[in-house]
Every structure is written in C-alpha cells, then in structure tokens.
Design a protein around this motif. Sequence first.
Motif, PDB file in Angstrom:
ATOM      1  N   UNK A  65       0.908  -1.064  -0.331  1.00 43.33           N
ATOM      2  CA  UNK A  65      -0.094   0.260   0.075  1.00 43.33           C
ATOM      3  C   UNK A  65       0.889   1.328  -0.267  1.00 43.33           C
ATOM      4  N   UNK A  66       2.023   0.661   0.726  1.00 52.04           N
ATOM      5  CA  UNK A  66       3.257   1.722   1.041  1.00 52.04           C
ATOM      6  C   UNK A  66       3.504   2.762  -0.711  1.00 52.04           C
ATOM      7  N   UNK A 119     -15.673  -5.818   1.419  1.00 55.62           N
ATOM      8  CA  UNK A 119     -15.998  -4.059   1.670  1.00 55.62           C
ATOM      9  C   UNK A 119     -15.227  -3.757   2.391  1.00 55.62           C
ATOM     10  N   UNK A 120     -14.684  -4.523   3.636  1.00 53.01           N
ATOM     11  CA  UNK A 120     -13.503  -3.612   4.701  1.00 53.01           C
ATOM     12  C   UNK A 120     -12.077  -3.043   4.002  1.00 53.01           C
ATOM     13  N   UNK A 121     -11.403  -4.486   2.811  1.00 54.71           N
ATOM     14  CA  UNK A 121      -9.869  -3.869   3.338  1.00 54.71           C
ATOM     15  C   UNK A 121     -11.108  -2.761   1.066  1.00 54.71           C
ATOM     16  N   UNK A 122     -11.628  -2.809   0.936  1.00 54.70           N
ATOM     17  CA  UNK A 122     -11.961  -1.468   0.024  1.00 54.70           C
ATOM     18  C   UNK A 122     -11.985  -0.762  -0.041  1.00 54.70           C
ATOM     19  N   UNK A 123     -12.170  -0.235   1.765  1.00 54.47           N
ATOM     20  CA  UNK A 123     -13.253   0.849   2.723  1.00 54.47           C
ATOM     21  C   UNK A 123     -11.171   1.625   3.307  1.00 54.47           C
ATOM     22  N   UNK A 124     -10.728  -0.039   3.339  1.00 51.65           N
ATOM     23  CA  UNK A 124      -9.231   0.961   3.893  1.00 51.65           C
ATOM     24  C   UNK A 124      -8.706   0.887   2.934  1.00 51.65           C
ATOM     25  N   UNK A 125      -8.640   0.775   1.366  1.00 50.98           N
ATOM     26  CA  UNK A 125      -7.949   1.041   0.606  1.00 50.98           C
ATOM     27  C   UNK A 125      -8.026   2.653   0.148  1.00 50.98           C
ATOM     28  N   UNK A 126      -9.337   2.830  -0.163  1.00 53.64           N
ATOM     29  CA  UNK A 126      -9.682   3.947  -0.465  1.00 53.64           C
ATOM     30  C   UNK A 126      -9.468   4.972   0.829  1.00 53.64           C
ATOM     31  N   UNK A 127      -9.501   4.995   2.021  1.00 53.94           N
ATOM     32  CA  UNK A 127      -9.061   5.917   2.711  1.00 53.94           C
ATOM     33  C   UNK A 127      -7.721   6.058   2.685  1.00 53.94           C
ATOM     34  N   UNK A 128      -7.705   5.423   2.737  1.00 51.88           N
ATOM     35  CA  UNK A 128      -5.473   5.313   2.003  1.00 51.88           C
ATOM     36  C   UNK A 128      -5.411   6.351   1.406  1.00 51.88           C
TER      37      UNK A 128
END
Length: 294
Positions: free
Chosen positions: A79-80, A133-142
């Motif tokens: 992600x970084x 959904x958890x993963x998508x939310x995490x990535x979009x927020x990050x």
Amino acid sequence: MLVHSKDILVGVGLRHPHFTDILTSAKQVDFVEVHSENFFGQGGAALSVLNQVRETYPVSLHSTCMGLGSLQDIPERYLTRLKQLTQTIDPFLMSEHACFTWGKLQNKMQGQLIHSGDLLPIAHTRENLNRMCEQVDKVQTYLGRQLIIENVSSYVQFNESYLSEAEFLTQLCQQTGAKILLDINNIAVNSMNFEGGNIQQSVTDYINILPVNSVAQIHLAGCSAVSNGQMVIDDHARPVSDEVWQGYQQALTRFGAVPTLVEWDSDLPAWSVLIGEAEKARAIANAILGASDE
C-alpha cells in the motif's frame, strides 16, 4: 439524455515494448493504462517513461496484486508503494479485481505470507462480501481515491456462492462507494467455460443486474482459441473477438459513454495494430452513442 460519443475516452494498455512508440508517435488515443506494480521501483527508466507519458496522456493505474478478496490483510509495504506511485502519477482512474491473491503457508514455513501470482476467484458469500468491503474501505481511505473493481475470469465454480458476480459487485459498490470496471471478455470467457457459450445472453444477463450509474470503465480484450472441450484462458493474446464487440455495444447502450480500454498483454502486436483496435472501439461508440437527445 443520451451522452454524445464525443465524450467517450478510448485508451490502450501500455506495455514495455510500446514505450518508444507512444513517445514518438502522434497522440491517437485518449488515455493509457498501466499495471501499477510494474512502476513500484524508486526511479529507473520505466517510471521515467511513465512520467513523460503522463505529460500527454491521462493515466489509469490498474493493480493486479492487491487481493481485495483475501482473508489476509494487504501488506503495508504494498500500500505504501501504491500510494507513492499515486502521488507521483496522479491517475484519473484506479482499479483492481474482485479476487484474492494473499495467503499464508501451512507447512514447515507456516505463517509466511505469500502471493498467488494470479487472480484467484472467490465465492460470492456474505462473509466474503463483508471482507472485501473492509478491504476496499481501507484502501480508499488510505489512498484518498475511489477504486474501480473488475469482474474476473474464473476457472472454478463455488457451490456456496449465493450471489451472482454481478450481484456481488453491485452490493460491494453500494456499500463502499466504489465503482465497477466491466470486463466484457471476462464475461465471455466464463460464458464459454461454464454457461454454454451463449455470450450475448451472458452479457445481457450480467449487465442488466448492474445499476446504470455503477460502471466507471470498460475493458475489451481477446483470447486464444481452444479445441472443443478445453478451458478457455483469458490470456489477452488476440484481437477483440466479434462476440466481445457485440457485448461492448450492449454495454454502451446501457451505461453510456464509459471510458473504454483495449487490453493486449501477450503476443503483443505492433503499436499500429493496437491503435487500430482502439479506433474500432471508438467507431462502435460513435455508432451507438452518436445521436444526442438534448
């Protein structure tokens, strides 16, 4: 109101053998798409070329290793690097697949995180929907970006799936604010492998489930022919098939002027051939969307 075909963006997947072509040719497409992971290195020739390309072409970042459907968390280092690339390139679209890629070994190296090296399908269950959904939310927020999630070619079927893929993606987007990347060839491949090969009907059934405003991009591709009884593989090694072009017409009629990309990843043709495929997509868009009802 119908959207005029002049508003549609048509692009191609940019691969290393075509770097010189795109930098030395007149602009013939509206945007390019690259695989994010190929540009994760710090500096280097590839990233330098991409920075030059983005001076002329909007860039779409298409990821293949995120594994949004994995039960394991996406590695922080991944992600970084993706965020660094996003900040450098400022893509106008960012996409991934509705699949899993990350897991842990269960042998003597138990607990070691590994990547599958492929886009592995998931069962369309409530548990997997919640996890994605958890993963998508995490990535979009990050990232501070909206993701576009692509349907995949699947070479197995799961008895526990109680949702179709189209229903699964619809609910995923409704819950996360993500959008859908509709790959017509993936629908065709699954139709030939599991649904009797009536591609037009498979595309119709699939797209009629998706809300009209849910699709933010369309992918077109071709795959190698196989003998009767053999499984079709989505190898992106051939021109777009007639059946996929027909499916594209159906998608345009339903979703309007959606940015459209021609993918070609194996047995790459000359740049002019790839551009010809993009021009064919534009001609079809002109025919379908050329009339305006303003």
